[in-house]
Scaffold this motif. Structure first.
Motif, PDB file in Angstrom:
ATOM      1  N   VAL A  67       0.889  -1.215   0.050  1.00 37.44           N
ATOM      2  CA  VAL A  67      -0.082  -0.131  -0.131  1.00 37.44           C
ATOM      3  C   VAL A  67       0.865   1.391  -0.051  1.00 37.44           C
ATOM      4  O   VAL A  67       1.652   1.409   0.687  1.00 37.44           O
ATOM      5  CB  VAL A  67      -1.047   0.053   1.400  1.00 37.44           C
ATOM      6  CG1 VAL A  67      -1.733   1.111   1.163  1.00 37.44           C
ATOM      7  CG2 VAL A  67      -1.550  -1.349   1.428  1.00 37.44           C
ATOM      8  N   PHE A  68       0.370   2.222  -0.893  1.00 39.99           N
ATOM      9  CA  PHE A  68       1.037   3.700  -0.712  1.00 39.99           C
ATOM     10  C   PHE A  68       0.014   4.488  -0.533  1.00 39.99           C
ATOM     11  O   PHE A  68      -0.952   4.497  -1.285  1.00 39.99           O
ATOM     12  CB  PHE A  68       1.740   3.700  -1.976  1.00 39.99           C
ATOM     13  CG  PHE A  68       2.254   5.032  -2.098  1.00 39.99           C
ATOM     14  CD1 PHE A  68       3.283   5.734  -1.607  1.00 39.99           C
ATOM     15  CD2 PHE A  68       1.749   6.001  -3.052  1.00 39.99           C
ATOM     16  CE1 PHE A  68       3.974   6.978  -1.814  1.00 39.99           C
ATOM     17  CE2 PHE A  68       2.298   7.390  -3.502  1.00 39.99           C
ATOM     18  CZ  PHE A  68       3.438   7.725  -2.586  1.00 39.99           C
ATOM     19  N   LYS A 127      -0.747  11.437  -8.767  1.00 43.34           N
ATOM     20  CA  LYS A 127      -0.689  11.172 -10.325  1.00 43.34           C
ATOM     21  C   LYS A 127       0.455  10.312 -10.548  1.00 43.34           C
ATOM     22  O   LYS A 127       0.641   9.633 -11.419  1.00 43.34           O
ATOM     23  CB  LYS A 127      -0.573  12.753 -10.744  1.00 43.34           C
ATOM     24  CG  LYS A 127      -0.505  12.826 -12.254  1.00 43.34           C
ATOM     25  CD  LYS A 127      -0.433  14.271 -12.849  1.00 43.34           C
ATOM     26  CE  LYS A 127      -0.416  14.024 -14.525  1.00 43.34           C
ATOM     27  NZ  LYS A 127      -0.404  15.294 -14.916  1.00 43.34           N
ATOM     28  N   GLN A 128       1.824  10.703  -9.918  1.00 45.82           N
ATOM     29  CA  GLN A 128       2.941   9.934 -10.231  1.00 45.82           C
ATOM     30  C   GLN A 128       2.672   8.612 -10.022  1.00 45.82           C
ATOM     31  O   GLN A 128       3.062   7.741 -10.719  1.00 45.82           O
ATOM     32  CB  GLN A 128       4.095  10.383  -9.318  1.00 45.82           C
ATOM     33  CG  GLN A 128       5.384   9.640  -9.651  1.00 45.82           C
ATOM     34  CD  GLN A 128       6.653  10.252  -8.763  1.00 45.82           C
ATOM     35  OE1 GLN A 128       6.405  11.015  -8.031  1.00 45.82           O
ATOM     36  NE2 GLN A 128       7.527   9.571  -8.888  1.00 45.82           N
ATOM     37  N   SER A 158      -1.946  -0.466 -13.302  1.00 42.48           N
ATOM     38  CA  SER A 158      -2.772  -1.684 -12.746  1.00 42.48           C
ATOM     39  C   SER A 158      -3.113  -1.544 -11.226  1.00 42.48           C
ATOM     40  O   SER A 158      -3.833  -2.669 -10.969  1.00 42.48           O
ATOM     41  CB  SER A 158      -2.368  -2.716 -13.285  1.00 42.48           C
ATOM     42  OG  SER A 158      -1.028  -3.246 -12.483  1.00 42.48           O
ATOM     43  N   ALA A 159      -2.675  -0.610 -10.584  1.00 46.42           N
ATOM     44  CA  ALA A 159      -3.042  -0.203  -9.079  1.00 46.42           C
ATOM     45  C   ALA A 159      -4.471  -0.290  -8.782  1.00 46.42           C
ATOM     46  O   ALA A 159      -5.195   0.163  -9.543  1.00 46.42           O
ATOM     47  CB  ALA A 159      -2.198   0.758  -8.546  1.00 46.42           C
ATOM     48  N   PHE A 160      -4.821  -0.764  -7.731  1.00 47.61           N
ATOM     49  CA  PHE A 160      -6.223  -0.740  -6.838  1.00 47.61           C
ATOM     50  C   PHE A 160      -6.092   0.690  -6.282  1.00 47.61           C
ATOM     51  O   PHE A 160      -5.523   0.934  -5.427  1.00 47.61           O
ATOM     52  CB  PHE A 160      -6.452  -1.884  -5.897  1.00 47.61           C
ATOM     53  CG  PHE A 160      -7.847  -1.807  -5.719  1.00 47.61           C
ATOM     54  CD1 PHE A 160      -8.701  -2.361  -6.223  1.00 47.61           C
ATOM     55  CD2 PHE A 160      -8.024  -1.473  -4.123  1.00 47.61           C
ATOM     56  CE1 PHE A 160      -9.949  -2.680  -5.656  1.00 47.61           C
ATOM     57  CE2 PHE A 160      -9.073  -1.428  -3.659  1.00 47.61           C
ATOM     58  CZ  PHE A 160     -10.136  -2.003  -4.375  1.00 47.61           C
ATOM     59  N   ARG A 206      -1.954  -7.110  -6.644  1.00 46.32           N
ATOM     60  CA  ARG A 206      -1.858  -5.742  -6.910  1.00 46.32           C
ATOM     61  C   ARG A 206      -1.603  -4.798  -5.767  1.00 46.32           C
ATOM     62  O   ARG A 206      -1.995  -4.658  -4.907  1.00 46.32           O
ATOM     63  CB  ARG A 206      -3.144  -5.211  -7.433  1.00 46.32           C
ATOM     64  CG  ARG A 206      -3.760  -6.025  -8.910  1.00 46.32           C
ATOM     65  CD  ARG A 206      -5.090  -5.879  -9.297  1.00 46.32           C
ATOM     66  NE  ARG A 206      -5.278  -4.520  -9.604  1.00 46.32           N
ATOM     67  CZ  ARG A 206      -6.661  -3.924  -9.899  1.00 46.32           C
ATOM     68  NH1 ARG A 206      -7.742  -4.707  -9.752  1.00 46.32           N
ATOM     69  NH2 ARG A 206      -6.677  -2.887 -10.007  1.00 46.32           N
ATOM     70  N   LYS A 207      -0.911  -3.518  -6.475  1.00 43.85           N
ATOM     71  CA  LYS A 207      -0.417  -2.685  -5.587  1.00 43.85           C
ATOM     72  C   LYS A 207      -1.730  -1.833  -5.307  1.00 43.85           C
ATOM     73  O   LYS A 207      -2.653  -1.688  -6.061  1.00 43.85           O
ATOM     74  CB  LYS A 207       0.612  -1.715  -6.231  1.00 43.85           C
ATOM     75  CG  LYS A 207       1.962  -2.688  -6.368  1.00 43.85           C
ATOM     76  CD  LYS A 207       3.106  -1.693  -6.860  1.00 43.85           C
ATOM     77  CE  LYS A 207       4.420  -2.080  -7.072  1.00 43.85           C
ATOM     78  NZ  LYS A 207       5.378  -1.423  -7.667  1.00 43.85           N
TER      79      LYS A 207
END
Length: 75
Positions: free
Chosen positions: A22-23, A32-33, A40-42, A59-60
């Motif tokens: 998670v980020f 945005k970055q 494909s991140a959630f 998925r990230k």
């Protein structure tokens, strides 16, 4: 930007799920970055309408929890 390994049951309201990366961006530029670098991140909002599987979620995950006050255009 670093995606941290976390328990997913702590980031959704049902308290269900295994582990994931998670980020949490702190502003729209970071968001945005993160999206551009991880298409494909959630994208996770408040976590009230999602259930994560047991085990590892591959998925990230990009959380929007800290973006509430930043309403400028992302585009």
């Amino acid at each position: 930007m670093e995606f941290e390994k976390r328990s997913l049951k702590n980031i959704n309201t049902l308290g269900i799920g295994g582990e994931g990366r998670v980020f949490y961006p702190r502003n729209l530029a970071e968001f945005k970055q993160a999206v551009l670098e991880n298409p494909s991140a959630f994208i996770l909002g408040g976590g009230s309408n999602c259930v994560f599987p047991d085990g590892v979620f591959e998925r990230k995950i990009i959380g929007t929890q800290y973006l509430n006050g930043d309403r400028k255009s992302v585009v």
